[in-house]
Scaffold this active site. Structure first.
Site, mmCIF file in Angstrom:
data_model
loop_
_atom_site.group_PDB
_atom_site.id
_atom_site.type_symbol
_atom_site.label_atom_id
_atom_site.label_comp_id
_atom_site.label_asym_id
_atom_site.label_seq_id
_atom_site.Cartn_x
_atom_site.Cartn_y
_atom_site.Cartn_z
ATOM 1 N N ARG A 199 0.813 -1.215 0.000
ATOM 2 C CA ARG A 199 0.000 0.000 0.000
ATOM 3 C C ARG A 199 0.854 1.275 0.000
ATOM 4 O O ARG A 199 0.494 2.286 0.588
ATOM 5 C CB ARG A 199 -0.955 0.020 1.197
ATOM 6 C CG ARG A 199 -1.918 -1.153 1.266
ATOM 7 C CD ARG A 199 -2.851 -1.206 0.050
ATOM 8 N NE ARG A 199 -3.773 -2.324 0.165
ATOM 9 C CZ ARG A 199 -3.511 -3.548 -0.280
ATOM 10 N NH1 ARG A 199 -2.368 -3.802 -0.893
ATOM 11 N NH2 ARG A 199 -4.380 -4.523 -0.127
ATOM 12 N N SER A 209 -12.103 0.023 2.191
ATOM 13 C CA SER A 209 -11.296 -0.248 3.391
ATOM 14 C C SER A 209 -10.721 1.053 3.934
ATOM 15 O O SER A 209 -10.053 1.793 3.205
ATOM 16 C CB SER A 209 -10.169 -1.222 3.052
ATOM 17 O OG SER A 209 -10.696 -2.451 2.618
ATOM 18 N N GLU A 259 -6.214 4.703 5.581
ATOM 19 C CA GLU A 259 -5.868 4.474 4.177
ATOM 20 C C GLU A 259 -6.250 5.633 3.265
ATOM 21 O O GLU A 259 -5.443 6.041 2.428
ATOM 22 C CB GLU A 259 -6.525 3.169 3.686
ATOM 23 C CG GLU A 259 -6.074 2.738 2.321
ATOM 24 C CD GLU A 259 -6.479 1.302 1.996
ATOM 25 O OE1 GLU A 259 -6.894 1.069 0.865
ATOM 26 O OE2 GLU A 259 -6.381 0.440 2.893
#
Length: 345
Positions: free
Chosen positions: A174, A245, A341
């Site tokens: 990520r 998410s 995120e």
């Protein structure tokens, strides 16, 4: 007589543009001035204007991974560069160039329609192709980085277009060079290298359950299964605002993992790099009792604790307040820090 060069029209200027329909959380936000970028060459012209007026700025793609304030001061570049084409093919791989504004899921579907399997595990991830490498999106055992050849971008520091090789992108979980250097690059084109050799990747538990008794599913089978799983777990942003998410799955040392496992026998985790273990953030949040809970206009999705939702009229402040409550509780209970995120504008 020589014809005039094909110079694109300037980016369309849109003052006081409402962005509620341009972010999947459905947050009421207004851009002081937005520029609709439909060709890479327009970026230099827009940045010249931004620099001359010393405006703050940001790029907005599909708005699927952002938390927007009520007002975005300065300039907002709307990334609408489209187009995709096969630019090379040999016995080993197919190379595809894709505009930064192309919808990610639609591109994945296009690859399968053109018999180019490999990205099917990444189906139904919201957002644009240009935003995908910044986050190095991943799902069900596949990461975007596995299929990148190179990326074309406008380098704000150099005020010029540059090409970054896969290695130069410094991809990790990520993460990427782009994410580590925010507002340095504007991704205009992503070039993928799809190997001709293909094998099904169905080892993740949720996906494996879909294929019990079928050890050899097709790429199309996997695509449909991933869509089914994600549709069940993630609410449709058109119905209830969300950004998918909300927290990264935390990666911890094996020693810490072993300690936690003694206390929590059902702890959900996955192997990571040697010496590390990746924990399921959704499981941690669920154990803290947040799944399905509501805090004013925002809450945690009832089917997946990893997803924060806007029930209507929620603000960035509301969402971040709920996120902090979750982070504090998970840290207190498990000694693990959760990282947000989505990008906070």
């Amino acid at each position: 007589m020589n014809s005039a060069p094909n110079v694109p029209a300037p980016a369309k200027s849109l003052p006081n543009l409402g962005l509620k329909g341009r972010n999947t959380f459905g947050l009421d936000a207004v851009a002081d001035i937005a520029f609709e970028v439909t060709a890479p060459e327009q970026i230099a012209m827009v940045m010249k204007q931004i620099n001359e007026q010393n405006l703050p700025w940001r790029v907005l793609g599909g708005g699927s991974n952002v938390i927007l304030p009520k007002v975005l001061p300065g300039a907002t570049l709307l990334m609408n560069i489209t187009g995709q084409e096969i630019i090379a093919s040999d016995q080993n791989a197919t190379v595809i160039a894709v505009g930064g504004g192309v919808n990610w899921h639609e591109f994945v579907a296009w690859t399968l329609e053109n018999n180019l399997p490999g990205l099917e595990n990444l189906a139904l991830i919201p957002g644009t192709v240009g935003a995908a490498p910044i986050q190095n999106i991943g799902a069900y055992g596949v990461e975007l980085a596995d299929y990148i050849d190179h990326i074309e971008a406008f380098d704000i520091e150099k005020q010029a277009f540059v090409t970054l090789s896969k290695d130069a992108c410094q991809f990790s979980y990520r993460d990427s060079y782009f994410k580590q250097h925010p507002q340095r690059f504007i991704v205009t084109k992503v070039v993928f290298k799809i190997p001709k050799s293909w094998r099904a990747k169905i080892h993740y538990a949720d996906l494996a359950k879909q294929f019990e008794g079928n050890s050899n599913p097709s790429a199309e089978d996997i695509f449909l299964a991933v869509c089914k799983i994600r549709t069940h777990k993630l609410p449709d942003p058109k119905v209830i605002g969300n950004a998918g998410s909300f927290f990264h799955n935390p990666v911890i040392p094996n020693e810490q993992y072993e300690t936690l496992l003694k206390k929590y026998a059902a702890l959900v985790s996955y192997p990571d790099v040697p010496g590390k273990r990746k924990l399921a953030a959704g499981w941690l949040i669920d154990q803290c009792g947040f799944k399905g809970q509501r805090m004013g206009n925002v809450g945690v999705y009832e089917n997946q604790a990893l997803v924060l939702v806007n029930h209507g009229n929620g603000t960035a402040q509301d969402i971040l307040g709920l996120a902090k409550c979750i982070q504090d509780k998970v840290r207190k209970e498990f000694g693990v820090s959760l990282e947000i995120e989505p990008n906070i504008f």
